[in-house]
Design a protein around this motif. Structure first.
Motif, PDB file in Angstrom:
ATOM      1  N   LEU A   1      15.753 -10.393  77.031  1.00 39.24           N
ATOM      2  CA  LEU A   1      14.662  -9.726  76.336  1.00 39.24           C
ATOM      3  C   LEU A   1      15.050  -9.444  74.886  1.00 39.24           C
ATOM      4  CD1 LEU A   1      11.952  -8.247  76.140  1.00 39.24           C
ATOM      5  CD2 LEU A   1      13.094  -6.221  77.107  1.00 39.24           C
ATOM      6  N   PHE A   2      16.240  -8.888  74.678  1.00 37.89           N
ATOM      7  CA  PHE A   2      16.674  -8.581  73.328  1.00 37.89           C
ATOM      8  C   PHE A   2      16.850  -9.866  72.512  1.00 37.89           C
ATOM      9  CE2 PHE A   2      18.168  -4.032  72.895  1.00 37.89           C
ATOM     10  CZ  PHE A   2      17.439  -3.574  73.972  1.00 37.89           C
ATOM     11  N   ALA A   3      17.363 -10.917  73.152  1.00 47.17           N
ATOM     12  CA  ALA A   3      17.537 -12.195  72.457  1.00 47.17           C
ATOM     13  C   ALA A   3      16.191 -12.766  72.021  1.00 47.17           C
ATOM     14  CB  ALA A   3      18.267 -13.182  73.355  1.00 47.17           C
ATOM     15  N   ASP A   4      15.201 -12.724  72.897  1.00 49.72           N
ATOM     16  CA  ASP A   4      13.883 -13.265  72.569  1.00 49.72           C
ATOM     17  C   ASP A   4      13.222 -12.479  71.442  1.00 49.72           C
ATOM     18  OD1 ASP A   4      14.218 -15.193  74.505  1.00 49.72           O
ATOM     19  OD2 ASP A   4      12.971 -14.185  76.002  1.00 49.72           O
ATOM     20  N   ILE A   5      13.393 -11.162  71.460  1.00 50.42           N
ATOM     21  CA  ILE A   5      12.834 -10.345  70.375  1.00 50.42           C
ATOM     22  C   ILE A   5      13.519 -10.686  69.059  1.00 50.42           C
ATOM     23  CG2 ILE A   5      12.611  -7.990  69.487  1.00 50.42           C
ATOM     24  CD1 ILE A   5      12.370  -7.067  72.430  1.00 50.42           C
ATOM     25  N   GLN A   6      14.848 -10.794  69.081  1.00 52.11           N
ATOM     26  CA  GLN A   6      15.584 -11.111  67.851  1.00 52.11           C
ATOM     27  C   GLN A   6      15.144 -12.458  67.292  1.00 52.11           C
ATOM     28  OE1 GLN A   6      18.068  -9.256  66.025  1.00 52.11           O
ATOM     29  NE2 GLN A   6      17.386 -10.859  64.634  1.00 52.11           N
ATOM     30  N   GLU A   7      14.985 -13.434  68.143  1.00 53.93           N
ATOM     31  CA  GLU A   7      14.605 -14.763  67.663  1.00 53.93           C
ATOM     32  C   GLU A   7      13.173 -14.780  67.142  1.00 53.93           C
ATOM     33  OE1 GLU A   7      17.869 -16.887  70.592  1.00 53.93           O
ATOM     34  OE2 GLU A   7      15.744 -16.908  71.156  1.00 53.93           O
ATOM     35  N   LEU A   8      12.287 -14.001  67.743  1.00 52.96           N
ATOM     36  CA  LEU A   8      10.925 -13.920  67.220  1.00 52.96           C
ATOM     37  C   LEU A   8      10.923 -13.234  65.853  1.00 52.96           C
ATOM     38  CD1 LEU A   8       8.020 -14.676  68.036  1.00 52.96           C
ATOM     39  CD2 LEU A   8       7.736 -12.343  68.880  1.00 52.96           C
ATOM     40  N   ARG A   9      11.803 -12.271  65.656  1.00 52.21           N
ATOM     41  CA  ARG A   9      11.936 -11.641  64.341  1.00 52.21           C
ATOM     42  C   ARG A   9      12.386 -12.664  63.302  1.00 52.21           C
ATOM     43  NH1 ARG A   9      15.428  -6.281  65.483  1.00 52.21           N
ATOM     44  NH2 ARG A   9      15.940  -6.718  63.316  1.00 52.21           N
ATOM     45  N   TRP A  10      13.308 -13.535  63.670  1.00 55.81           N
ATOM     46  CA  TRP A  10      13.760 -14.562  62.730  1.00 55.81           C
ATOM     47  C   TRP A  10      12.632 -15.546  62.409  1.00 55.81           C
ATOM     48  CZ3 TRP A  10      18.996 -15.338  65.677  1.00 55.81           C
ATOM     49  CH2 TRP A  10      19.918 -14.403  65.219  1.00 55.81           C
ATOM     50  N   VAL A  11      11.765 -15.804  63.374  1.00 58.99           N
ATOM     51  CA  VAL A  11      10.575 -16.615  63.096  1.00 58.99           C
ATOM     52  C   VAL A  11       9.693 -15.892  62.085  1.00 58.99           C
ATOM     53  CG1 VAL A  11       8.443 -17.557  64.061  1.00 58.99           C
ATOM     54  CG2 VAL A  11      10.590 -17.805  65.321  1.00 58.99           C
ATOM     55  N   GLY A  12       9.493 -14.588  62.295  1.00 56.05           N
ATOM     56  CA  GLY A  12       8.666 -13.809  61.383  1.00 56.05           C
ATOM     57  C   GLY A  12       9.211 -13.806  59.965  1.00 56.05           C
ATOM     58  N   PHE A  13      10.536 -13.763  59.817  1.00 56.46           N
ATOM     59  CA  PHE A  13      11.128 -13.792  58.484  1.00 56.46           C
ATOM     60  C   PHE A  13      10.831 -15.119  57.795  1.00 56.46           C
ATOM     61  CE2 PHE A  13      14.807 -14.742  55.698  1.00 56.46           C
ATOM     62  CZ  PHE A  13      14.628 -13.729  54.768  1.00 56.46           C
ATOM     63  N   ALA A  14      10.940 -16.214  58.532  1.00 55.63           N
ATOM     64  CA  ALA A  14      10.628 -17.523  57.950  1.00 55.63           C
ATOM     65  C   ALA A  14       9.162 -17.601  57.546  1.00 55.63           C
ATOM     66  CB  ALA A  14      10.977 -18.629  58.940  1.00 55.63           C
ATOM     67  N   LEU A  15       8.269 -17.058  58.380  1.00 55.01           N
ATOM     68  CA  LEU A  15       6.844 -17.065  58.051  1.00 55.01           C
ATOM     69  C   LEU A  15       6.556 -16.233  56.815  1.00 55.01           C
ATOM     70  CD1 LEU A  15       5.316 -16.762  61.637  1.00 55.01           C
ATOM     71  CD2 LEU A  15       5.112 -18.722  60.085  1.00 55.01           C
ATOM     72  N   GLU A  16       7.283 -15.148  56.648  1.00 55.38           N
ATOM     73  CA  GLU A  16       7.082 -14.281  55.484  1.00 55.38           C
ATOM     74  C   GLU A  16       7.381 -15.023  54.191  1.00 55.38           C
ATOM     75  OE1 GLU A  16       8.170  -9.669  54.465  1.00 55.38           O
ATOM     76  OE2 GLU A  16       9.753 -10.920  55.311  1.00 55.38           O
ATOM     77  N   ARG A  17       8.338 -15.929  54.235  1.00 60.24           N
ATOM     78  CA  ARG A  17       8.741 -16.656  53.035  1.00 60.24           C
ATOM     79  C   ARG A  17       8.035 -18.003  52.890  1.00 60.24           C
ATOM     80  NH1 ARG A  17      14.697 -16.185  51.165  1.00 60.24           N
ATOM     81  NH2 ARG A  17      13.470 -16.219  49.259  1.00 60.24           N
ATOM     82  N   ALA A  18       7.278 -18.388  53.925  1.00 57.94           N
ATOM     83  CA  ALA A  18       6.711 -19.736  53.963  1.00 57.94           C
ATOM     84  C   ALA A  18       5.673 -19.969  52.881  1.00 57.94           C
ATOM     85  CB  ALA A  18       6.106 -20.003  55.340  1.00 57.94           C
ATOM     86  N   ALA A  19       4.909 -18.945  52.516  1.00 56.47           N
ATOM     87  CA  ALA A  19       3.853 -19.136  51.531  1.00 56.47           C
ATOM     88  C   ALA A  19       4.398 -19.530  50.163  1.00 56.47           C
ATOM     89  CB  ALA A  19       3.018 -17.860  51.418  1.00 56.47           C
ATOM     90  N   ALA A  20       5.631 -19.127  49.864  1.00 58.17           N
ATOM     91  CA  ALA A  20       6.199 -19.392  48.547  1.00 58.17           C
ATOM     92  C   ALA A  20       7.189 -20.553  48.537  1.00 58.17           C
ATOM     93  CB  ALA A  20       6.892 -18.131  48.019  1.00 58.17           C
ATOM     94  N   SER A  21       7.462 -21.133  49.709  1.00 64.61           N
ATOM     95  CA  SER A  21       8.492 -22.166  49.775  1.00 64.61           C
ATOM     96  C   SER A  21       8.137 -23.195  50.836  1.00 64.61           C
ATOM     97  CB  SER A  21       9.852 -21.530  50.095  1.00 64.61           C
ATOM     98  OG  SER A  21      10.797 -22.497  50.496  1.00 64.61           O
ATOM     99  N   GLU A  22       8.065 -24.452  50.430  1.00 65.75           N
ATOM    100  CA  GLU A  22       7.783 -25.508  51.391  1.00 65.75           C
ATOM    101  C   GLU A  22       8.927 -25.646  52.393  1.00 65.75           C
ATOM    102  OE1 GLU A  22       6.063 -28.433  53.575  1.00 65.75           O
ATOM    103  OE2 GLU A  22       5.152 -27.165  52.042  1.00 65.75           O
ATOM    104  N   GLY A  23      10.155 -25.446  51.923  1.00 67.91           N
ATOM    105  CA  GLY A  23      11.291 -25.501  52.834  1.00 67.91           C
ATOM    106  C   GLY A  23      11.208 -24.426  53.898  1.00 67.91           C
ATOM    107  N   ALA A  24      10.819 -23.208  53.499  1.00 76.08           N
ATOM    108  CA  ALA A  24      10.660 -22.119  54.462  1.00 76.08           C
ATOM    109  C   ALA A  24       9.515 -22.405  55.415  1.00 76.08           C
ATOM    110  CB  ALA A  24      10.447 -20.806  53.736  1.00 76.08           C
ATOM    111  N   ALA A  25       8.443 -23.032  54.911  1.00 76.58           N
ATOM    112  CA  ALA A  25       7.308 -23.364  55.772  1.00 76.58           C
ATOM    113  C   ALA A  25       7.716 -24.365  56.847  1.00 76.58           C
ATOM    114  CB  ALA A  25       6.158 -23.918  54.935  1.00 76.58           C
ATOM    115  N   GLN A  26       8.504 -25.367  56.466  1.00 78.49           N
ATOM    116  CA  GLN A  26       8.983 -26.340  57.439  1.00 78.49           C
ATOM    117  C   GLN A  26       9.943 -25.698  58.428  1.00 78.49           C
ATOM    118  OE1 GLN A  26       7.937 -29.491  57.895  1.00 78.49           O
ATOM    119  NE2 GLN A  26       6.425 -29.071  56.282  1.00 78.49           N
ATOM    120  N   GLN A  27      10.785 -24.792  57.932  1.00 79.77           N
ATOM    121  CA  GLN A  27      11.717 -24.109  58.812  1.00 79.77           C
ATOM    122  C   GLN A  27      10.976 -23.215  59.799  1.00 79.77           C
ATOM    123  OE1 GLN A  27      15.225 -22.929  60.614  1.00 79.77           O
ATOM    124  NE2 GLN A  27      14.756 -24.686  59.305  1.00 79.77           N
TER     125      GLN A  27
END
Length: 283
Positions: free
Chosen positions: A236-262
């Protein structure tokens, strides 16, 4: 940054960008400047107090530059000044584990209050408003968030809460030539479940194969023998942590094509479309 430097009396010659993430971090000569999010003055003031408290409690921590005005607010963003730590390396897993063991043994400060750790923050809002993903991925992410949040809210109260770092990975504990590990990035120091400080390296080992078994075991041993991967709520904790890392990438995706692909790649991983071990690029 330029406005803050002028107000602090610092020469603004060839500043170096160290990192642009949740904070923008610059090097200005022998000083490191951290620029917070708009409206985060209270958080910045607490970081300054946390640094002083941890250093006085026997945990070497990045030090403030007391000679400069702290913090300076420019356009609603707080700027804090920290002493540069030159020629350092990231901590080993064992050094990280030893620091966390000492940190988790502290009694919270008596003269100011640490916040309660919130592993979710504004994650649901960021997932729901992500503009760089299609509707199917967005619906899946929000549904997944709701599932994990419901499971987390049903957990029994922890046996103990501790002072935790909140973003404990090897890059946030650095080792200069003196050999004494120094703790960085204090904005998430809070009171919470100590497992949150162990989860990042645990999933590095189990889901990403970023560290070898011997290195992970050195973390476990330095921490005192507690292996979080054997814990019933690890997944459970692992899945939450990994979803947070997805959210961080999404936060940066609008300003970076590399972040959007990641972000797209990370979503495919957590949706089970890419087998483990995963390879995620740092942002």
């Amino acid at each position: 940054m330029a406005k803050a430097a002028r107000r602090a009396g610092l020469a603004w010659d060839e500043p170096e960008v160290i990192r642009e993430g949740s904070h923008a971090i610059y090097r200005v000569g022998d000083v490191v400047a951290r620029i917070g999010r708009p409206g985060s003055l209270g958080d910045a003031e607490r970081e300054l107090r946390v640094s002083q408290w941890l250093n006085s409690s026997g945990i070497p921590t990045v030090e403030t530059v007391s000679e400069l005005p702290q913090p300076i607010v420019v356009d609603d963003r707080p700027v804090t000044w920290w002493r540069l730590i030159p020629d350092h390396r990231p901590a080993t897993p064992a050094e990280l584990g030893a620091m966390l063991r000492a940190l988790h043994s502290l009694t919270p400060p008596a003269d100011f209050e640490l916040p309660s750790y919130d592993p979710f923050g504004d994650l649901r809002e960021r997932l729901a408003k992500a503009g760089t993903v299609d509707d199917d991925d967005r619906r899946w992410l929000v549904t997944r968030y709701d599932e994990l949040r419901q499971q987390y809210d049903k957990l029994q109260d922890p046996l103990r809460l501790a002072v935790i770092h909140g973003d404990a990975w090897q890059g946030n504990v650095v080792v200069p030539p003196s050999g004494t590990p120094i703790v960085l990035d204090l904005d998430k120091v809070s009171v919470g479940r100590p497992e949150w400080d162990l989860i990042q390296l645990a999933v590095d080992y189990t889901d990403f194969a970023r560290i070898l078994g011997a290195d992970y075991l050195s973390l476990v041993n330095a921490y005192g023998g507690h292996d979080i991967t054997d814990w019933s709520d690890f997944r459970l904790f692992a899945d939450i942590q990994e979803l947070r890392w997805v959210g961080f990438a999404l936060e940066r995706a609008a300003a970076s094509e590399g972040a959007a692909q990641q972000a797209k790649h990370r979503i495919a991983c957590v949706r089970g479309q890419i087998p483990k071990p995963w390879v995620w690029k740092a942002l």
